[in-house]
Motif scaffolding. Structure first.
Motif, PDB file in Angstrom:
ATOM      1  N   ALA A 155       0.834  -1.206   0.000  1.00 36.50           N
ATOM      2  CA  ALA A 155       0.000   0.000   0.000  1.00 36.50           C
ATOM      3  C   ALA A 155       0.869   1.256   0.000  1.00 36.50           C
ATOM      4  O   ALA A 155       0.575   2.228  -0.712  1.00 36.50           O
ATOM      5  CB  ALA A 155      -0.933  -0.010   1.215  1.00 36.50           C
ATOM      6  N   ALA A 156       1.958   1.239   0.777  1.00 35.74           N
ATOM      7  CA  ALA A 156       2.867   2.390   0.803  1.00 35.74           C
ATOM      8  C   ALA A 156       3.547   2.570  -0.546  1.00 35.74           C
ATOM      9  O   ALA A 156       3.727   3.703  -1.016  1.00 35.74           O
ATOM     10  CB  ALA A 156       3.907   2.201   1.906  1.00 35.74           C
ATOM     11  N   ARG A 157       3.927   1.458  -1.172  1.00 32.85           N
ATOM     12  CA  ARG A 157       4.570   1.545  -2.494  1.00 32.85           C
ATOM     13  C   ARG A 157       3.616   2.142  -3.518  1.00 32.85           C
ATOM     14  O   ARG A 157       3.993   3.017  -4.307  1.00 32.85           O
ATOM     15  CB  ARG A 157       5.020   0.160  -2.943  1.00 32.85           C
ATOM     16  N   ALA A 158       2.365   1.672  -3.507  1.00 35.05           N
ATOM     17  CA  ALA A 158       1.381   2.190  -4.461  1.00 35.05           C
ATOM     18  C   ALA A 158       1.116   3.677  -4.216  1.00 35.05           C
ATOM     19  O   ALA A 158       0.961   4.460  -5.161  1.00 35.05           O
ATOM     20  CB  ALA A 158       0.085   1.392  -4.344  1.00 35.05           C
ATOM     21  N   GLU A 159       1.081   4.078  -2.947  1.00 36.54           N
ATOM     22  CA  GLU A 159       0.828   5.478  -2.597  1.00 36.54           C
ATOM     23  C   GLU A 159       1.972   6.377  -3.051  1.00 36.54           C
ATOM     24  O   GLU A 159       1.768   7.556  -3.355  1.00 36.54           O
ATOM     25  CB  GLU A 159       0.648   5.565  -1.076  1.00 36.54           C
ATOM     26  N   ARG A 160       3.174   5.814  -3.118  1.00 36.97           N
ATOM     27  CA  ARG A 160       4.356   6.582  -3.486  1.00 36.97           C
ATOM     28  C   ARG A 160       4.720   6.447  -4.962  1.00 36.97           C
ATOM     29  O   ARG A 160       5.756   6.954  -5.386  1.00 36.97           O
ATOM     30  CB  ARG A 160       5.540   6.127  -2.617  1.00 36.97           C
ATOM     31  N   ALA A 161       3.892   5.764  -5.722  1.00 33.53           N
ATOM     32  CA  ALA A 161       4.214   5.512  -7.131  1.00 33.53           C
ATOM     33  C   ALA A 161       4.026   6.750  -8.005  1.00 33.53           C
ATOM     34  O   ALA A 161       4.547   6.819  -9.115  1.00 33.53           O
ATOM     35  CB  ALA A 161       3.354   4.371  -7.670  1.00 33.53           C
ATOM     36  N   ARG A 186       1.472  14.334   1.421  1.00 39.41           N
ATOM     37  CA  ARG A 186       0.874  13.762   2.620  1.00 39.41           C
ATOM     38  C   ARG A 186       0.498  12.303   2.333  1.00 39.41           C
ATOM     39  O   ARG A 186      -0.267  12.028   1.415  1.00 39.41           O
ATOM     40  CB  ARG A 186      -0.369  14.549   3.034  1.00 39.41           C
ATOM     41  N   VAL A 187       1.063  11.384   3.103  1.00 45.96           N
ATOM     42  CA  VAL A 187       0.834   9.948   2.863  1.00 45.96           C
ATOM     43  C   VAL A 187       0.148   9.340   4.079  1.00 45.96           C
ATOM     44  O   VAL A 187       0.370   9.751   5.219  1.00 45.96           O
ATOM     45  CB  VAL A 187       2.152   9.210   2.559  1.00 45.96           C
ATOM     46  N   ARG A 229       8.079   7.953   6.960  1.00 50.96           N
ATOM     47  CA  ARG A 229       9.022   7.923   5.847  1.00 50.96           C
ATOM     48  C   ARG A 229       8.564   8.957   4.817  1.00 50.96           C
ATOM     49  O   ARG A 229       7.656   8.695   4.020  1.00 50.96           O
ATOM     50  CB  ARG A 229       9.069   6.538   5.218  1.00 50.96           C
ATOM     51  N   PRO A 230       9.136  10.158   4.832  1.00 47.24           N
ATOM     52  CA  PRO A 230       8.618  11.239   3.983  1.00 47.24           C
ATOM     53  C   PRO A 230       8.783  10.944   2.494  1.00 47.24           C
ATOM     54  O   PRO A 230       9.758  10.315   2.070  1.00 47.24           O
ATOM     55  CB  PRO A 230       9.451  12.453   4.409  1.00 47.24           C
ATOM     56  N   LEU A 231       7.823  11.413   1.725  1.00 49.91           N
ATOM     57  CA  LEU A 231       7.888  11.339   0.273  1.00 49.91           C
ATOM     58  C   LEU A 231       7.948  12.771  -0.260  1.00 49.91           C
ATOM     59  O   LEU A 231       6.967  13.521  -0.168  1.00 49.91           O
ATOM     60  CB  LEU A 231       6.658  10.614  -0.289  1.00 49.91           C
ATOM     61  N   TYR A 232       9.092  13.141  -0.803  1.00 49.56           N
ATOM     62  CA  TYR A 232       9.267  14.489  -1.337  1.00 49.56           C
ATOM     63  C   TYR A 232       8.859  14.520  -2.804  1.00 49.56           C
ATOM     64  O   TYR A 232       8.953  13.511  -3.522  1.00 49.56           O
ATOM     65  CB  TYR A 232      10.728  14.918  -1.188  1.00 49.56           C
ATOM     66  N   THR A 233       8.418  15.681  -3.233  1.00 56.32           N
ATOM     67  CA  THR A 233       8.021  15.894  -4.618  1.00 56.32           C
ATOM     68  C   THR A 233       8.740  17.132  -5.139  1.00 56.32           C
ATOM     69  O   THR A 233       8.604  18.222  -4.571  1.00 56.32           O
ATOM     70  CB  THR A 233       6.497  16.096  -4.723  1.00 56.32           C
ATOM     71  N   GLU A 283      15.921  11.425   0.343  1.00 57.83           N
ATOM     72  CA  GLU A 283      15.525  10.035   0.092  1.00 57.83           C
ATOM     73  C   GLU A 283      14.049   9.958  -0.309  1.00 57.83           C
ATOM     74  O   GLU A 283      13.190  10.588   0.295  1.00 57.83           O
ATOM     75  CB  GLU A 283      15.751   9.198   1.357  1.00 57.83           C
ATOM     76  N   THR A 284      13.753   9.184  -1.343  1.00 59.35           N
ATOM     77  CA  THR A 284      12.405   9.001  -1.891  1.00 59.35           C
ATOM     78  C   THR A 284      11.824  10.337  -2.350  1.00 59.35           C
ATOM     79  O   THR A 284      11.054  10.991  -1.640  1.00 59.35           O
ATOM     80  CB  THR A 284      11.446   8.350  -0.876  1.00 59.35           C
ATOM     81  N   THR A 285      12.250  10.749  -3.528  1.00 57.52           N
ATOM     82  CA  THR A 285      11.770  12.000  -4.121  1.00 57.52           C
ATOM     83  C   THR A 285      11.234  11.722  -5.514  1.00 57.52           C
ATOM     84  O   THR A 285      11.917  11.095  -6.329  1.00 57.52           O
ATOM     85  CB  THR A 285      12.890  13.047  -4.214  1.00 57.52           C
ATOM     86  N   LEU A 286      10.005  12.173  -5.785  1.00 56.86           N
ATOM     87  CA  LEU A 286       9.430  12.102  -7.127  1.00 56.86           C
ATOM     88  C   LEU A 286       9.819  13.367  -7.874  1.00 56.86           C
ATOM     89  O   LEU A 286       9.642  14.482  -7.367  1.00 56.86           O
ATOM     90  CB  LEU A 286       7.912  11.987  -7.054  1.00 56.86           C
ATOM     91  N   VAL A 287      10.362  13.208  -9.074  1.00 58.43           N
ATOM     92  CA  VAL A 287      10.814  14.349  -9.876  1.00 58.43           C
ATOM     93  C   VAL A 287       9.989  14.394 -11.154  1.00 58.43           C
ATOM     94  O   VAL A 287       9.893  13.388 -11.872  1.00 58.43           O
ATOM     95  CB  VAL A 287      12.315  14.222 -10.216  1.00 58.43           C
TER      96      VAL A 287
END
Length: 620
Positions: free
Chosen positions: A505-511, A550-551, A557-561, A593-597
């Motif tokens: 679920a976390a992977r899908a949310e961060r995809a 916001r996850v 584990r923050p997800l940056y954009t 760490e973990t940034t969507l570009v």
């Protein structure tokens, strides 16, 4: 909704006594449930066909409008039929012929006639330690099977002709005519529905949506409901085998395959593959050597240990095959381990083709394994060189914790072996008692040796590091399962499934990001922002925004954009230029760490409008 594991086991447990106490009523319910699957298929197809026919008839009145209806309905009907057409590939192997192997085919013909089983279109020699009957339907769910008999050369070389005949009689029993026909039909239908469900779940199956929800429920439910009948079919096949050969021979075949299977998996093949540690090319003929001196190769202590392990296993809902102890009890025999002597293996039934077939399988094995063999040789040589360097460094002073861990791991794989390495892992655990890595490393190795001391260590690692939860739960589940503690094994299996579901679920949310996502301010320090600004400018970005998505799952584990622009307002957007800048950012910029570009131009311009008004979001 698909049936859960717990519901599957509960349904099987409820139905098994019913199947014994009221077999006729139970079999009737299974037959009706089997027909439900065909009924659903027929109902959907009939409705679609009726719509197509109605459109054809309406052409008399609606004319051109009817034609517009017929074409899409006909095309949709064709897509639905294609979705239901489950095409199965024929099994692979070396075809055996009657002229070269007359003794083998004489055994096959005798068993087939005795059981009124259908003829085999092809008999194939494989490299498995197994024998199997495979039916490949030419009309998908509607049958017209081609029948294949698969014979593993490993099995032929490790059984006597009489034991092989008992194994084949069991397999042929699944195709037998007479009173066993209904059970065998259900046995094959379980496979057919499972195959259809798998085919419908494959991506790109247009038209499958009409069937997918039903069969996601129906296929596993039918498998559970018919499970007692499928297990009874296994007992019936053993009884057929005992009747056509003898109960003693069946006991020898069952015991031998259990013990020799463990020998092949734990000793023979690992010893073969271990030769890649010393030789850069596979210069070995494993099938030619297999079976030679089998009695001497399996010492009495090892045979007893493997047999005790097989006898300790219990029949569960994980497999329709009963456990070894129950199968032996059903034929009223004790375990009998009697492997073939030199030259007395069932492979002699191959006749004049024997040597050619063995050489061909050895050549296929060498070709198939060559790349992996060379990769292992390279890895071993590099590992040994690194281990030697660490050993030399250890002579001059104490290694760092990371280097000492690497040394223990390399010594286990390429050096003194598991026993010597275990002492090193114990020392590392003493040196760093609160290290999740050290607790997990020592704990899992102890569990693999069935040492209960490892349970507390693995649980401690799971407390110290969330990343150790999934592998730790898996190790604990397998440990308790081997010890026969099913309740504990089920507990850790549920914990593993829960963790895997959370990670998925976390992977899908961060995809990726969507229009309705919410964003927060980034939490980078001013100096980190300044460094990021300079790196982004050097990569070719003209403007950039950094925020956090916001996850819901694993929010710690923050997800940056990171959204960027490359095109000035007065020039048309160039997709290739944006893609090039994105690639440079990913390759050269030190991102959190973990940034969507992504580029906030074109279809993504709405995100720039969101980010623009967030305080501190613009970093360039």
């Amino acid at each position: 909704m698909a049936i859960t594991r717990e519901a599957f086991e509960a349904l099987v447990a409820r139905l098994e006594p019913q199947a014994r106490q009221r077999p006729r009523a139970y079999r009737l319910r299974v037959a009706l449930l089997a027909l439900l699957g065909y009924g659903y298929l027929a109902a959907v197809l009939l409705v679609l066909l009726a719509l197509v026919l109605a459109s054809l008839v309406s052409a008399l009145w609606l004319k051109a409008l009817a034609v517009k209806l017929i074409l899409p309905l006909g095309a949709f009907l064709w897509l639905v039929l294609r979705a239901l057409w489950v095409r199965l590939e024929a099994p692979e192997g070396i075809a055996l012929g009657r002229r070269e192997s007359p003794e083998l085919f004489a055994v096959i013909d005798r068993l087939r006639r005795a059981l009124r089983a259908p003829r085999f279109h092809r008999v194939l020699l494989t490299d498995d330690f197994n024998a199997a009957v495979v039916q490949v339907p030419r009309l998908g769910l509607f049958g017209w099977h081609r029948n294949y008999l698969l014979l593993g050369l490993s099995l032929l070389k490790c059984t006597t002709p009489a034991q092989l005949e008992a194994i084949l009689a069991h397999e042929f029993g699944h195709l037998a005519g007479g009173h066993a026909r209904f059970g065998n039909w259900i046995y094959r239908l379980r496979v057919a529905w499972a195959r259809l469900q798998a085919a419908l779940d494959r991506p790109g199956q247009r038209g499958a949506f009409l069937f997918r929800p039903f069969f996601r429920w129906y296929a596993p439910y039918f498998a559970a409901y018919s499970f007692p009948l499928a297990r009874a079919n296994e007992y019936e096949a053993d009884a057929v085998s005992a009747r056509l050969t003898s109960p003693r021979t069946v006991a020898e075949a069952l015991t031998g395959t259990s013990v020799i299977g463990r020998y092949l998996g734990e000793r023979y093949w690992p010893d073969v593959h271990r030769q890649a540690d010393e030789q850069p090319q596979p210069a070995f003929a494993p099938y030619a050597r297999l079976g030679a001196g089998l009695r001497g190769a399996i010492d009495e202590a090892a045979a007893r240990a493997w047999l005790d392990g097989a006898l300790a296993a219990r029949t569960t809902a994980d497999d329709t095959h009963p456990c070894l102890a129950d199968r032996l009890q059903a034929v009223s025999e004790a375990p009998r381990f009697d492997p073939p002597t030199e030259g007395e293996g069932a492979d002699r039934l191959l006749g004049a083709a024997r040597e050619r077939l063995i050489a061909e399988l050895d050549a296929r094995w060498a070709n198939r394994i060559r790349d992996d063999w060379q990769e292992r040789y390279r890895r071993v040589q590099e590992g040994r060189a690194r281990l030697a360097a660490l050993e030399a460094e250890a002579q001059t002073g104490e290694l760092s914790l990371d280097d000492a861990f690497e040394r223990a791991r390399l010594d286990e794989a390429y050096g003194a072996g598991a026993e010597a390495a275990l002492a090193q892992f114990r020392a590392l655990r003493t040196r760093a008692p609160d290290s999740a890595l050290m607790c997990h490393a020592l704990g899992t190795r102890l569990l693999a040796r069935d040492d209960a001391e490892g349970t507390a260590l693995v649980e401690r690692a799971m407390q110290l590091d969330e990343d150790a939860i999934a592998p730790g739960a898996e190790a604990l589940r397998d440990f308790h399962w081997r010890r026969g503690d099913r309740a504990a094994a089920n507990h850790w299996h549920a914990r593993l499934c829960e963790r895997q579901a959370l990670l998925e679920a976390a992977r899908a949310e961060r995809a990726g990001i969507r229009n309705n996502d919410k964003f927060l301010r980034h939490d980078l320090a001013p100096q980190a922002v300044a460094d990021l600004r300079a790196a982004l400018a050097g990569a070719g970005a003209r403007r950039a925004y950094l925020v956090r998505k916001r996850v819901k799952h694993l929010p710690e584990r923050p997800l940056y954009t990171l959204g960027f622009r490359v095109t000035p307002w007065w020039r048309l957007r160039r997709a290739a230029e944006a893609a090039a800048v994105q690639q440079r950012i990913l390759e050269t910029v030190a991102l959190p760490e973990t940034t969507l570009v992504f580029c906030v131009e074109g279809n993504n311009a709405r995100f720039e409008r969101k980010f623009r008004w967030m305080r501190g979001a613009r970093v360039l």
